[in-house]
Motif scaffolding. Structure first.
Motif, short mmCIF file in Angstrom:
data_model
loop_
_atom_site.label_atom_id
_atom_site.label_comp_id
_atom_site.label_asym_id
_atom_site.label_seq_id
_atom_site.Cartn_x
_atom_site.Cartn_y
_atom_site.Cartn_z
N GLN A 21 0.83 -1.21 0.00
CA GLN A 21 0.00 0.00 0.00
C GLN A 21 0.87 1.26 0.00
OE1 GLN A 21 -2.80 -0.32 3.25
NE2 GLN A 21 -4.11 -1.73 2.13
N HIS A 22 1.96 1.24 0.78
CA HIS A 22 2.85 2.41 0.80
C HIS A 22 3.41 2.70 -0.59
CE1 HIS A 22 3.77 2.06 5.40
NE2 HIS A 22 2.68 2.77 5.15
N GLU A 23 3.80 1.63 -1.28
CA GLU A 23 4.36 1.82 -2.62
C GLU A 23 3.34 2.50 -3.54
OE1 GLU A 23 5.77 -1.74 -4.56
OE2 GLU A 23 6.75 -0.58 -6.14
N VAL A 58 -8.10 4.25 2.86
CA VAL A 58 -8.13 2.78 2.91
C VAL A 58 -6.89 2.27 3.65
CG1 VAL A 58 -7.99 0.67 1.49
CG2 VAL A 58 -9.53 2.54 0.82
N HIS A 59 -5.75 2.87 3.32
CA HIS A 59 -4.50 2.45 3.94
C HIS A 59 -4.52 2.69 5.45
CE1 HIS A 59 -0.41 1.78 4.90
NE2 HIS A 59 -0.25 3.03 5.28
N PHE A 60 -4.99 3.84 5.89
CA PHE A 60 -5.05 4.13 7.32
C PHE A 60 -5.93 3.09 8.02
CE2 PHE A 60 -4.21 9.02 7.04
CZ PHE A 60 -2.90 8.76 6.71
N THR A 62 -6.41 0.04 7.09
CA THR A 62 -5.63 -1.20 7.16
C THR A 62 -4.68 -1.19 8.35
OG1 THR A 62 -5.67 -1.42 4.75
CG2 THR A 62 -3.94 -2.64 5.89
N GLU A 63 -3.94 -0.10 8.49
CA GLU A 63 -2.98 -0.02 9.60
C GLU A 63 -3.69 -0.01 10.95
OE1 GLU A 63 -0.21 3.22 9.30
OE2 GLU A 63 0.79 2.35 7.57
N GLU A 64 -4.79 0.69 11.03
CA GLU A 64 -5.50 0.79 12.30
C GLU A 64 -6.06 -0.58 12.71
OE1 GLU A 64 -8.07 4.18 11.63
OE2 GLU A 64 -6.28 5.44 11.35
N THR A 123 7.58 11.15 5.62
CA THR A 123 7.97 11.28 7.02
C THR A 123 7.25 10.24 7.87
OG1 THR A 123 8.25 13.64 6.65
CG2 THR A 123 8.13 12.94 8.94
N HIS A 124 5.97 10.07 7.61
CA HIS A 124 5.16 9.15 8.41
C HIS A 124 5.62 7.69 8.20
CE1 HIS A 124 1.59 7.99 10.70
NE2 HIS A 124 1.44 7.01 9.83
N ILE A 125 5.90 7.33 6.97
CA ILE A 125 6.35 5.96 6.68
C ILE A 125 7.70 5.70 7.36
CG2 ILE A 125 7.21 4.39 4.87
CD1 ILE A 125 5.10 5.70 2.97
N GLU A 128 6.83 6.77 11.92
CA GLU A 128 5.77 6.06 12.65
C GLU A 128 5.49 4.66 12.12
OE1 GLU A 128 4.71 7.29 15.43
OE2 GLU A 128 5.93 9.06 15.01
N ASP A 129 5.37 4.53 10.79
CA ASP A 129 5.03 3.22 10.23
C ASP A 129 6.19 2.25 10.39
OD1 ASP A 129 2.57 4.18 9.57
OD2 ASP A 129 3.02 4.48 7.45
N ASN A 130 7.40 2.78 10.35
CA ASN A 130 8.57 1.95 10.56
C ASN A 130 8.53 1.32 11.96
OD1 ASN A 130 11.11 0.97 9.55
ND2 ASN A 130 12.02 2.23 11.16
#
Ligand SMILES: [Fe+2]
Ligand SMILES: [Fe+2]
Length: 142
Positions: A21-23, A58-60, A62-64, A123-125, A128-130
């Motif tokens: 999704q990030h890609e 949609v991605h948020f 998924t992560e949540e 920045t977020h990827i 925080e996502d890392n």
């Protein structure tokens, strides 16, 4: 410092679903910035915008869901960052996204919003996502 969106191995959090999704998000942000630089057709720009924002929502989600499933201790603060971003996007649009409303914005506003989104995503990827990726891998997810 503005982080221009670029997709490379530094962006990987090594959780397949998140990385895929990030890609897509980073590539969509790059495509949008390019289209704005090239003064592409405004309808195309607006379509790229609403597409990027839709994919971001949609991605948020998924992560949540992953954070809740695995009881991530920083769920609240991470979700707050997601909510804030969506709020900022909505504020800059003054309302919910519709193609017609996007169309009202000036070119410079669109460029600023696209740069802001690209920078925010990178920045977020990377931060925080890392961290979330490390946690999920410790819990056996790939
Ligand atoms: Fe993410
Ligand atoms: Fe996130």
């Amino acid at each position: 410092m503005v982080k221009n969106p670029v997709w490379d191995s530094r962006c990987l959090v090594h959780i397949r679903k998140m990385d895929r999704q990030h890609e897509t998000l980073v590539i969509s942000a790059i495509r949008l910035q390019e289209a704005l630089r090239e003064y592409s057709n405004p309808q195309e720009i607006d379509q790229l915008f609403s597409d990027l924002i839709k994919k971001t929502r949609v991605h948020f989600q998924t992560e949540e869901t992953l954070m809740q499933t695995y009881d991530y201790p920083h769920y609240t603060s991470h979700k707050k960052l997601h909510d804030l971003l969506l709020q900022q996007v909505e504020d800059s649009q003054n309302t919910q996204m519709t193609i017609a409303q996007l169309h009202q914005q000036s070119w410079i506003d669109k460029q600023e919003l696209a740069d802001f989104l690209g920078d925010w995503l990178m920045t977020h990827i990377l931060e925080e996502d890392n961290k979330l990726g490390v946690f999920l891998r410790q819990h056996g997810l790939q």
